[in-house]
Design a protein around this motif. Structure first.
Motif, PDB file in Angstrom:
ATOM      1  N   GLY A   1       1.011  -1.097  -0.214  1.00 27.61           N
ATOM      2  CA  GLY A   1       0.231   0.133   0.006  1.00 27.61           C
ATOM      3  C   GLY A   1       0.945   1.288  -0.128  1.00 27.61           C
ATOM      4  N   LYS A   2       0.335   2.214  -0.091  1.00 21.95           N
ATOM      5  CA  LYS A   2       1.066   3.572  -0.183  1.00 21.95           C
ATOM      6  C   LYS A   2       1.376   3.990   1.209  1.00 21.95           C
ATOM      7  CE  LYS A   2       1.007   7.902  -2.043  1.00 21.95           C
ATOM      8  NZ  LYS A   2       2.002   8.042  -2.733  1.00 21.95           N
ATOM      9  N   LEU A   3       2.645   4.192   1.177  1.00 17.85           N
ATOM     10  CA  LEU A   3       3.690   4.444   2.090  1.00 17.85           C
ATOM     11  C   LEU A   3       3.780   6.410   2.267  1.00 17.85           C
ATOM     12  CD1 LEU A   3       6.658   2.692   1.194  1.00 17.85           C
ATOM     13  CD2 LEU A   3       5.153   1.875   3.189  1.00 17.85           C
ATOM     14  N   VAL A   4       3.440   6.402   3.571  1.00 16.80           N
ATOM     15  CA  VAL A   4       3.303   7.801   4.192  1.00 16.80           C
ATOM     16  C   VAL A   4       4.324   8.082   5.583  1.00 16.80           C
ATOM     17  CG1 VAL A   4       1.808   9.043   4.849  1.00 16.80           C
ATOM     18  CG2 VAL A   4       0.989   7.583   3.815  1.00 16.80           C
ATOM     19  N   PRO A   5       5.046   8.793   5.066  1.00 15.26           N
ATOM     20  CA  PRO A   5       5.879   8.555   6.540  1.00 15.26           C
ATOM     21  C   PRO A   5       5.617   9.723   6.994  1.00 15.26           C
ATOM     22  CG  PRO A   5       6.233  10.763   4.585  1.00 15.26           C
ATOM     23  CD  PRO A   5       5.406   9.651   4.258  1.00 15.26           C
ATOM     24  N   MET A   6       5.303   9.393   8.509  1.00 12.95           N
ATOM     25  CA  MET A   6       4.436   9.838  10.106  1.00 12.95           C
ATOM     26  C   MET A   6       6.026  10.148  11.142  1.00 12.95           C
ATOM     27  SD  MET A   6       1.666   7.152  12.168  1.00 12.95           S
ATOM     28  CE  MET A   6       1.362   6.695  10.912  1.00 12.95           C
ATOM     29  N   GLU A   7       5.530  11.124  11.456  1.00  9.38           N
ATOM     30  CA  GLU A   7       5.910  11.238  13.106  1.00  9.38           C
ATOM     31  C   GLU A   7       5.033  11.364  14.192  1.00  9.38           C
ATOM     32  OE1 GLU A   7       7.769  15.186  13.577  1.00  9.38           O
ATOM     33  OE2 GLU A   7       8.879  14.690  10.772  1.00  9.38           O
ATOM     34  N   LEU A   8       6.453  10.815  15.359  1.00  6.00           N
ATOM     35  CA  LEU A   8       5.182  10.946  16.372  1.00  6.00           C
ATOM     36  C   LEU A   8       5.659  11.423  17.557  1.00  6.00           C
ATOM     37  CD1 LEU A   8       2.861   9.107  18.419  1.00  6.00           C
ATOM     38  CD2 LEU A   8       4.629   7.888  18.554  1.00  6.00           C
ATOM     39  N   VAL A   9       5.045  11.960  17.820  1.00  6.44           N
ATOM     40  CA  VAL A   9       5.748  13.378  19.400  1.00  6.44           C
ATOM     41  C   VAL A   9       4.705  12.537  20.282  1.00  6.44           C
ATOM     42  CG1 VAL A   9       5.340  16.013  20.123  1.00  6.44           C
ATOM     43  CG2 VAL A   9       5.258  15.393  17.546  1.00  6.44           C
ATOM     44  N   LEU A  10       5.886  12.816  21.555  1.00  6.20           N
ATOM     45  CA  LEU A  10       5.957  12.141  22.891  1.00  6.20           C
ATOM     46  C   LEU A  10       5.827  12.955  23.019  1.00  6.20           C
ATOM     47  CD1 LEU A  10       4.800   8.964  23.916  1.00  6.20           C
ATOM     48  CD2 LEU A  10       7.399   8.719  24.091  1.00  6.20           C
ATOM     49  N   ARG A  11       5.025  13.420  24.215  1.00  3.39           N
ATOM     50  CA  ARG A  11       4.864  14.457  25.085  1.00  3.39           C
ATOM     51  C   ARG A  11       5.203  13.693  26.927  1.00  3.39           C
ATOM     52  NH1 ARG A  11       1.500  18.957  22.704  1.00  3.39           N
ATOM     53  NH2 ARG A  11       4.259  19.806  20.884  1.00  3.39           N
ATOM     54  N   VAL A  12       5.522  13.965  27.806  1.00  5.44           N
ATOM     55  CA  VAL A  12       5.727  14.078  28.962  1.00  5.44           C
ATOM     56  C   VAL A  12       5.694  15.392  29.511  1.00  5.44           C
ATOM     57  CG1 VAL A  12       6.797  12.542  31.310  1.00  5.44           C
ATOM     58  CG2 VAL A  12       7.450  12.108  28.960  1.00  5.44           C
ATOM     59  N   PRO A  13       4.321  14.511  30.814  1.00  6.42           N
ATOM     60  CA  PRO A  13       3.676  15.769  31.429  1.00  6.42           C
ATOM     61  C   PRO A  13       4.503  16.228  32.116  1.00  6.42           C
ATOM     62  CG  PRO A  13       1.990  13.999  31.359  1.00  6.42           C
ATOM     63  CD  PRO A  13       2.790  13.138  30.281  1.00  6.42           C
ATOM     64  N   PRO A  14       4.119  17.665  32.747  1.00  6.49           N
ATOM     65  CA  PRO A  14       5.542  18.260  33.923  1.00  6.49           C
ATOM     66  C   PRO A  14       5.425  17.664  35.223  1.00  6.49           C
ATOM     67  CG  PRO A  14       4.703  19.871  33.254  1.00  6.49           C
ATOM     68  CD  PRO A  14       3.661  18.598  32.028  1.00  6.49           C
ATOM     69  N   GLU A  15       4.184  17.034  35.294  1.00  4.50           N
ATOM     70  CA  GLU A  15       3.924  16.267  36.898  1.00  4.50           C
ATOM     71  C   GLU A  15       4.701  14.322  36.163  1.00  4.50           C
ATOM     72  OE1 GLU A  15      -0.282  16.503  34.323  1.00  4.50           O
ATOM     73  OE2 GLU A  15       0.974  17.716  34.952  1.00  4.50           O
ATOM     74  N   MET A  16       4.983  14.037  36.046  1.00  4.11           N
ATOM     75  CA  MET A  16       5.222  13.013  35.181  1.00  4.11           C
ATOM     76  C   MET A  16       6.636  13.208  35.493  1.00  4.11           C
ATOM     77  SD  MET A  16       3.229  10.555  34.997  1.00  4.11           S
ATOM     78  CE  MET A  16       4.214   9.242  34.650  1.00  4.11           C
ATOM     79  N   GLN A  17       7.296  14.641  35.252  1.00  6.76           N
ATOM     80  CA  GLN A  17       9.248  14.499  35.482  1.00  6.76           C
ATOM     81  C   GLN A  17       9.346  14.061  36.500  1.00  6.76           C
ATOM     82  OE1 GLN A  17       9.886  17.363  32.435  1.00  6.76           O
ATOM     83  NE2 GLN A  17       8.463  17.102  30.764  1.00  6.76           N
ATOM     84  N   ALA A  18      10.653  13.852  36.763  1.00  9.91           N
ATOM     85  CA  ALA A  18      11.076  13.841  38.803  1.00  9.91           C
ATOM     86  C   ALA A  18      11.926  14.732  39.020  1.00  9.91           C
ATOM     87  CB  ALA A  18      11.427  12.072  38.406  1.00  9.91           C
ATOM     88  N   GLU A  19      12.315  15.235  37.804  1.00 11.18           N
ATOM     89  CA  GLU A  19      13.766  16.658  37.612  1.00 11.18           C
ATOM     90  C   GLU A  19      12.213  17.590  37.998  1.00 11.18           C
ATOM     91  OE1 GLU A  19      15.727  13.672  34.829  1.00 11.18           O
ATOM     92  OE2 GLU A  19      13.090  14.840  35.364  1.00 11.18           O
ATOM     93  N   ARG A  20      11.885  18.349  37.331  1.00 14.42           N
ATOM     94  CA  ARG A  20      10.578  19.113  37.549  1.00 14.42           C
ATOM     95  C   ARG A  20       9.919  18.628  38.999  1.00 14.42           C
ATOM     96  NH1 ARG A  20       8.254  22.700  32.543  1.00 14.42           N
ATOM     97  NH2 ARG A  20       9.550  21.400  31.830  1.00 14.42           N
ATOM     98  N   ILE A  21       9.523  17.616  39.233  1.00 12.94           N
ATOM     99  CA  ILE A  21       8.919  17.689  40.759  1.00 12.94           C
ATOM    100  C   ILE A  21       9.746  18.087  41.760  1.00 12.94           C
ATOM    101  CG2 ILE A  21       7.826  16.109  42.527  1.00 12.94           C
ATOM    102  CD1 ILE A  21       6.730  14.654  39.770  1.00 12.94           C
TER     103      ILE A  21
END
Length: 106
Positions: free
Chosen positions: A45-65
């Motif tokens: 089938g047709k090949l379509v390039p794709m990008e995935l953006v993965l964001r980690v919310p600030p409340e899930m970042q140990a350094e920020r907490i």
């Protein structure tokens, strides 16, 4: 005089420049990558390039907490602030976030 002639010819050529984001047009029509790409599109089938953006919310970042609470352990602080209606969350360190991205990539 010669430089003026070169300038005029170059300026006239500016209107013939065509831009494109189609990478396959950069290859020779007989190259293997073109044939492989055509095979993949025919069979899968047709090949379509794709990008995935993965964001980690600030409340899930140990350094920020840790920064926000000073010397208090991020895991203890998050557990203390979690409400009964929300599932328990564990803050992720930078290495854990990078490992999660690598797992998603594979």
């Amino acid at each position: 005089m010669v430089s003026l002639l070169v300038f005029v010819v170059s300026f006239a050529g500016l209107f013939r420049i065509q831009t494109s984001v189609q990478l396959l047009k950069l290859f020779d029509g007989q190259s293997r990558i073109i044939a492989d790409y055509a095979y993949l599109e025919e069979n899968f089938g047709k090949l379509v390039p794709m990008e995935l953006v993965l964001r980690v919310p600030p409340e899930m970042q140990a350094e920020r907490i840790s920064q926000a609470l000073g010397d208090v352990d991020a895991t203890d602080a998050l557990a203390a602030s979690a409400s009964d209606t929300r599932p328990e969350m564990h803050p992720l360190k930078m290495l854990q976030r990078a490992e999660a991205v690598a797992k998603i990539d594979t």
